[in-house]
Design an enzyme around this catalytic site. Structure first.
Site, PDB file in Angstrom:
ATOM      1  N   GLU A  24       1.688  14.427 -38.799  1.00 24.06           N
ATOM      2  CA  GLU A  24       1.510  15.626 -37.972  1.00 24.06           C
ATOM      3  C   GLU A  24       2.222  16.812 -38.608  1.00 24.06           C
ATOM      4  O   GLU A  24       3.043  16.645 -39.527  1.00 24.06           O
ATOM      5  CB  GLU A  24       2.056  15.388 -36.569  1.00 24.06           C
ATOM      6  CG  GLU A  24       3.557  15.175 -36.524  1.00 24.06           C
ATOM      7  CD  GLU A  24       4.125  15.308 -35.128  1.00 24.06           C
ATOM      8  OE1 GLU A  24       4.219  16.453 -34.666  1.00 24.06           O
ATOM      9  OE2 GLU A  24       4.488  14.282 -34.529  1.00 24.06           O
ATOM     10  N   LYS A  85       0.687  25.549 -31.413  1.00 20.51           N
ATOM     11  CA  LYS A  85       0.931  24.111 -31.275  1.00 20.51           C
ATOM     12  C   LYS A  85      -0.325  23.504 -30.670  1.00 20.51           C
ATOM     13  O   LYS A  85      -0.654  23.770 -29.511  1.00 20.51           O
ATOM     14  CB  LYS A  85       2.156  23.879 -30.387  1.00 20.51           C
ATOM     15  CG  LYS A  85       2.616  22.438 -30.313  1.00 20.51           C
ATOM     16  CD  LYS A  85       3.915  22.347 -29.507  1.00 20.51           C
ATOM     17  CE  LYS A  85       4.442  20.931 -29.454  1.00 20.51           C
ATOM     18  NZ  LYS A  85       5.698  20.844 -28.673  1.00 20.51           N
ATOM     19  N   VAL A 105       0.737  14.979 -31.825  1.00 21.44           N
ATOM     20  CA  VAL A 105       0.281  13.594 -31.967  1.00 21.44           C
ATOM     21  C   VAL A 105      -1.197  13.484 -31.607  1.00 21.44           C
ATOM     22  O   VAL A 105      -1.999  12.915 -32.363  1.00 21.44           O
ATOM     23  CB  VAL A 105       1.134  12.649 -31.097  1.00 21.44           C
ATOM     24  CG1 VAL A 105       0.497  11.260 -30.997  1.00 21.44           C
ATOM     25  CG2 VAL A 105       2.540  12.534 -31.667  1.00 21.44           C
ATOM     26  N   ASP A 137       3.512  16.331 -15.054  1.00 18.38           N
ATOM     27  CA  ASP A 137       3.653  16.668 -16.467  1.00 18.38           C
ATOM     28  C   ASP A 137       3.617  15.392 -17.302  1.00 18.38           C
ATOM     29  O   ASP A 137       4.614  14.682 -17.432  1.00 18.38           O
ATOM     30  CB  ASP A 137       4.963  17.429 -16.690  1.00 18.38           C
ATOM     31  CG  ASP A 137       5.047  18.065 -18.073  1.00 18.38           C
ATOM     32  OD1 ASP A 137       4.172  17.782 -18.911  1.00 18.38           O
ATOM     33  OD2 ASP A 137       5.983  18.848 -18.307  1.00 18.38           O
ATOM     34  N   SER A 139       2.145  13.939 -21.089  1.00 20.83           N
ATOM     35  CA  SER A 139       1.663  14.367 -22.396  1.00 20.83           C
ATOM     36  C   SER A 139       0.232  13.904 -22.653  1.00 20.83           C
ATOM     37  O   SER A 139      -0.161  12.783 -22.294  1.00 20.83           O
ATOM     38  CB  SER A 139       2.576  13.810 -23.491  1.00 20.83           C
ATOM     39  OG  SER A 139       2.016  14.018 -24.765  1.00 20.83           O
ATOM     40  N   ALA A 140      -0.526  14.763 -23.341  1.00 22.67           N
ATOM     41  CA  ALA A 140      -1.883  14.403 -23.768  1.00 22.67           C
ATOM     42  C   ALA A 140      -1.884  13.296 -24.814  1.00 22.67           C
ATOM     43  O   ALA A 140      -2.933  12.705 -25.088  1.00 22.67           O
ATOM     44  CB  ALA A 140      -2.589  15.632 -24.323  1.00 22.67           C
ATOM     45  N   ASP A 141      -0.706  12.980 -25.378  1.00 21.19           N
ATOM     46  CA  ASP A 141      -0.635  11.885 -26.348  1.00 21.19           C
ATOM     47  C   ASP A 141      -1.066  10.557 -25.731  1.00 21.19           C
ATOM     48  O   ASP A 141      -1.660   9.711 -26.416  1.00 21.19           O
ATOM     49  CB  ASP A 141       0.795  11.726 -26.879  1.00 21.19           C
ATOM     50  CG  ASP A 141       1.284  12.933 -27.651  1.00 21.19           C
ATOM     51  OD1 ASP A 141       0.478  13.841 -27.933  1.00 21.19           O
ATOM     52  OD2 ASP A 141       2.500  12.972 -27.972  1.00 21.19           O
ATOM     53  N   LYS A 158       9.935   9.974 -26.840  1.00 23.18           N
ATOM     54  CA  LYS A 158      11.174  10.748 -26.916  1.00 23.18           C
ATOM     55  C   LYS A 158      12.094  10.380 -25.758  1.00 23.18           C
ATOM     56  O   LYS A 158      11.662  10.280 -24.608  1.00 23.18           O
ATOM     57  CB  LYS A 158      10.853  12.241 -26.904  1.00 23.18           C
ATOM     58  CG  LYS A 158      10.086  12.694 -28.153  1.00 23.18           C
ATOM     59  CD  LYS A 158       9.781  14.169 -28.118  1.00 23.18           C
ATOM     60  CE  LYS A 158       9.074  14.620 -29.391  1.00 23.18           C
ATOM     61  NZ  LYS A 158       7.703  14.085 -29.514  1.00 23.18           N
TER      62      LYS A 158
END
Length: 302
Positions: A24, A85, A105, A137, A139-141, A158
């Protein structure tokens, strides 16, 4: 058709059937301070080459999706200001506008798959944020891992995230979460956590075989390989956990919310650990790159 711009090195590797590892670019533009960002980018690419594979750092530059960057392009990206981003929602718009952006990612997985690259090495994935039961909230990951058939090597989600909820979402979406060489999940800067790993594999050949078998079974999505940071470089959970709580409490007290929380907390952890978090971050990214190269080599032989 998407205009994929292959670097000369990546084009040679693809023509010869050599193993490739996607990388990435947000770690360069958003994840590390200057000058460590370009230094680490070069180190990670070098680690992959030494391990017998070809690195393919992915980014959008002036409306073209680059699969692999030249040395000059890598340097220019590391020095650039106000780089977008890009995740799944932003990628097409950036391309349509002729813009420049660094891939997260999720976006890196999409681009790697388009380019026929099966392995992607990163630092840590995004996940479910603390308080997501109110903020939603996530993540789209996580849904990307359920949709795009790429093996992602990371050091876990993380550590500032809600790790149990992140694992639950991955399990709900049928994403294989594979701990490498141990029975519990790593937690990014920490080699271990209290979370048992749903799955365990102990060598790159097994991971490559699982990747192939998922395709043969017609299963969508990729697999997540959680590779623990080397013990000599980790910050143990018992040391890190109270520092994370302190940083999160400070963010709340200062009214910091939304997308501003993560960079604030990461910066405070850097300060509270006197720089150890950055040193650990560099070590885990390089460790993941080496494992990614080993998996890519195994895939090229199968």
């Amino acid at each position: 058709m998407i205009d994929l711009h292959l670097s000369p090195e990546v084009a040679r590797a693809k023509a010869s059937g050599a193993p490739l590892v996607a990388l990435e670019s947000t770690i360069i533009t958003h994840g590390m301070p200057r000058p460590q960002n370009i230094e680490v980018a070069r180190l990670v690419e070098g680690d992959i080459r030494k391990a017998g594979a070809t690195p393919a750092t992915i980014a959008v530059i002036e409306g073209r999706l680059h699969i692999g960057l030249t040395g000059a392009e890598l340097e220019a990206l590391a020095q650039a200001r106000d780089v977008a981003k890009l995740s799944r929602a932003d990628l097409a718009v950036c391309l349509a506008r002729g813009g420049t952006g660094a891939t997260t990612v999720a976006a890196t997985m999409i681009a790697a798959h388009l380019a026929g690259i099966a392995v992607f090495a990163t630092g840590g994935i995004g996940g479910v944020h603390r308080g997501a039961e109110d903020s939603f909230d996530i993540s789209a990951d996580l849904p990307e891992l359920a949709a795009t058939p790429v093996t992602v090597v990371c050091a876990g989600a993380k550590a500032i995230l809600d790790l149990p909820k992140t694992l639950e979402v991955l399990e709900t979406h049928g994403v294989p979460v594979i701990a490498y060489g141990q029975d519990n999940l790593p937690a990014f800067w920490s080699a271990t956590s209290d979370l048992p790993a749903p799955l365990r594999l102990d060598n790159a050949a097994q991971i490559a075989r699982a990747h192939r078998l998922r395709a043969a079974l017609g299963l969508p999505g990729g697999q997540l390989v959680a590779n623990p940071i080397p013990a000599a470089d980790e910050i143990p959970v018992r040391t890190l956990a109270p520092l994370i709580e302190t940083a999160l409490a400070e963010a709340s007290a200062q009214g910091i919310a939304g997308k501003s929380v993560t960079p604030f907390v990461l910066h405070r952890i850097f300060e509270l650990t006197e720089g150890r978090s950055l040193t650990a971050n560099i070590a885990l990214v390089r460790n993941n790159a080496r494992l990614g190269a080993a998996i890519a080599r195994a895939l090229s032989k199968s």
